[in-house]
Write an enzyme that holds these catalytic residues in place. Structure first.
Site, PDB file in Angstrom:
ATOM      1  CG  ASP A  80      40.830  34.468  49.756  1.00 32.84           C
ATOM      2  OD1 ASP A  80      40.832  35.746  50.007  1.00 32.84           O
ATOM      3  OD2 ASP A  80      41.172  34.255  48.527  1.00 32.84           O
TER       4      ASP A  80
ATOM      5  CG  ASP B 196      45.138  38.354  46.796  1.00 28.84           C
ATOM      6  OD1 ASP B 196      44.675  37.884  45.710  1.00 28.84           O
ATOM      7  OD2 ASP B 196      46.249  38.245  47.015  1.00 28.84           O
TER       8      ASP B 196
END
Lengths: 303, 299
Positions: free
Chosen positions: B32, B34
């Site tokens: 991922d 962020d």
């Protein structure tokens, strides 16, 4: 046919109201509460027979009140619309719109000097003003800068202790951001909404998104639930009962939505009357019957 | 980390020998973005070095993000700007890209897409060969799908317009991601796509097909393009409800990093819970930051 009767330990029945039974049910009532959209009118068009029927009820000495989840008009404006569409004259005192009731709620729920951040229209603002509730004027709002860092720096009014969500044709992402910031400031910031209706019916079968959609957006972002002023919650009925001497056993709630009008009426111990001129169709009604869900109301179409 | 009564391998801190045991056999890692690689405009310290080491060890690094604001081309630039070397657009699977791929796959070729989103999302839809409905377009070709993404220009008017299109039951309702909030760790969290989707679902009475994590469609896109083996791939994320659940749904081993949204206490609470749904959100492993993975890789 008789109206819905309460049977001890059982579900009430749901029957079509006509003829002798209609006379009996209406005769036994002192007060009738009417939903408006889909019951008395659709948009700016009165529903056939509605004005005449209400005229006869008024002439028979019944008290008529109007209980609507629609937050886009003041009580005054509803009074004028009723007059304009040929209904018996109604003073603002007899009209309980969700805008008026939300203002009443906040007047009592907010600490002195506290203000509301409002997602709503001019009617909601007018009712807040009239109730003496400080609030930030609603209307269009632009994002203060292109990046989230800018939004975090935009000033928050320290007096705000409630976010109020009503029907807002200027609803935007920027306003959703601001509302979220106030709500995240602390759990003592109230989240109040006028109603959860998904759709607002207009003339000709059209519909536009209702306040419920905006409430869902705010609730999802803030990860909390709003206090709902409007039907099916009982707050608006409590407002009616505080204004007039109401006997629930001699009061009929007339509406077109099972999950708001009828549910509130039943919760408050009123006799409930469903009209098929609005949101609920005969097919839905029959579907409910067959599915054995509790159906405890009478239904009628204006004749 | 103590493991009371849960899975044997639940929520273990990755360090020392454990690191080598886990990273050694892995062919690739899905990250991922962020809260994992960066927070706002700053790279997580050590993250660029980790990616460089993975490259040198011949392990794949792919990126899977629910953020539907940027096109993958813009994301490639962002990686570079934040100090990450060698990350190319084709390694990046954003919910914007995957939503466009989803619509292309589900559509019958014709019709327009009404997009509630910014230029990044609109660009991905165009790049997939689809055509967008303009705003206020009278009549003309049918709108075959409404796509809800992160939309700073969302208004009541657009909500009403989307509902109009959705009255046709053949018109799809698709959302890029379910996230209620957009950024981790900001003092004020901007509302995410999830809140806008909730408005459209409520108004239209329809449920949206959600492309992003924890749903598995983005992993299907990755497998389609790179043919990864789930049993040799690790998922690294910061959000239990999105990244870790996504890993579980795709059959991947999962690593929670604590530089983002979820706290270790939350993972432990899920582990102690009786519900099967909660247990699905317990990561296999956790680290304070992905920089902690570096010692697990050969020099």
């Amino acid at each position: 046919m008789a109206a819905a009767e309460a049977r001890p330990g059982g579900r009430r029945r749901c029957r079509r109201l006509e003829g002798e039974a209609a006379r009996a049910v209406l005769g036994a009532a002192d007060t009738l509460l009417f939903d408006c959209d889909g019951v008395l009118w659709r948009g700016e068009a009165a529903l056939g027979g509605a004005a005449a029927a209400l005229g006869r009820l008024a002439a028979a000495g019944k008290r008529l009140c109007y209980v609507t989840n629609n937050s886009s008009r003041t009580r005054q404006a509803y009074g004028e619309k009723l007059r304009r569409l040929g209904f018996p004259p109604a003073t603002p005192r007899h009209v309980f719109g969700s805008a008026y009731c939300a203002a009443r709620f906040l007047r009592q729920a907010l600490p002195p000097g506290a203000a509301a951040y409002v997602l709503g229209g001019p009617a909601l603002a007018a009712e807040l003003r009239e109730a003496g509730v400080p609030h930030l004027e609603p209307g269009p709002a632009a994002l203060p800068g292109p990046a989230p860092a800018d939004w975090a720096r935009a000033p928050l009014d320290p007096a705000v202790r409630a976010v109020l969500v009503g029907f807002d044709e200027h609803f935007s992402y920027a306003k959703l951001c601001q509302a979220l910031r106030y709500l995240l400031r602390g759990p003592d910031c109230l989240l109040v909404a006028t109603n959860r209706d998904h759709r607002l019916p207009l003339e000709g079968g059209a519909a536009i998104p209702g306040t419920g959609c905006l409430v869902k957006a705010v609730e999802t972002a803030a990860e909390r639930e709003a206090f709902i002023v409007g039907k099916p919650n009982r707050y608006m009925f409590d407002c009616v009962a505080s204004e007039f001497d109401i006997d629930p056993a001699r009061t009929i709630m007339v509406g077109d939505r099972l999950d708001t009008d009828i549910l509130m009426g039943n919760t408050c111990g009123l006799t409930t009357l469903l009209t098929l001129t609005g949101v609920t169709t005969l097919e839905e009604l029959e579907g409910l019957w067959k599915s054995q869900k509790t159906s405890h109301f009478s239904w009628v179409t204006w004749k | 980390c103590h493991r009371p009564g849960g899975r044997r391998d639940s929520c273990r801190r990755l360090s020392g020998a454990g690191l080598r045991e886990v990273l050694g056999p892995a062919q690739g890692l899905l990250f991922d973005c962020d809260g994992v690689l960066w927070a706002g405009e700053r790279a997580v310290p050590g993250a660029p070095e980790l990616l460089e080491r993975l490259q040198r060890c011949g392990k794949a690094a792919l990126f899977v993000s629910n953020n539907s604001r940027r096109s993958v081309a813009e994301l490639e630039l962002r990686f570079s700007r934040l100090g990450f070397r060698g990350v190319r657009a084709e390694h990046v699977f954003s919910s914007a890209l995957c939503s466009a791929l989803f619509l292309r796959q589900r559509g019958d070729g014709g019709g327009l897409v009404f997009v509630l989103g910014g230029e990044g999302l609109r660009g991905e839809v165009r790049a997939a060969g689809l055509r967008l409905a303009g705003e206020g377009e009278p009549g003309g070709e049918a709108v075959r799908a409404v796509l809800v993404g992160y939309d700073e220009d969302f208004t009541f008017g657009k909500l009403a317009q989307a509902c109009g299109y959705l009255r046709d039951p053949r018109c799809l309702l698709v959302a890029t991601d379910p996230d209620p909030c957009r950024f981790p760790l900001c003092l004020s969290l901007p509302p995410g796509t999830g809140s806008l989707t909730a408005a459209v679902e409520t108004a239209s009475g329809r449920k949206a097909l959600v492309v992003g994590k924890p749903n598995t469609y983005m992993f299907e896109c990755i497998v389609e393009r790179f043919g990864v083996d789930p049993s040799r791939t690790l998922m690294v994320g910061d959000r239990l409800e999105t990244d870790i659940l996504f890993g579980k749904n795709c059959g991947l081993s999962t690593i929670l990093t604590l530089t983002g949204v979820s706290r270790l206490e939350e993972a432990q609470a899920y582990m102690a819970s009786d519900s099967a749904a909660a247990k699905d959100m317990v990561p296999h492993y956790y680290v304070d930051s992905i920089a902690d993975l570096i010692p697990g890789l050969d020099e």
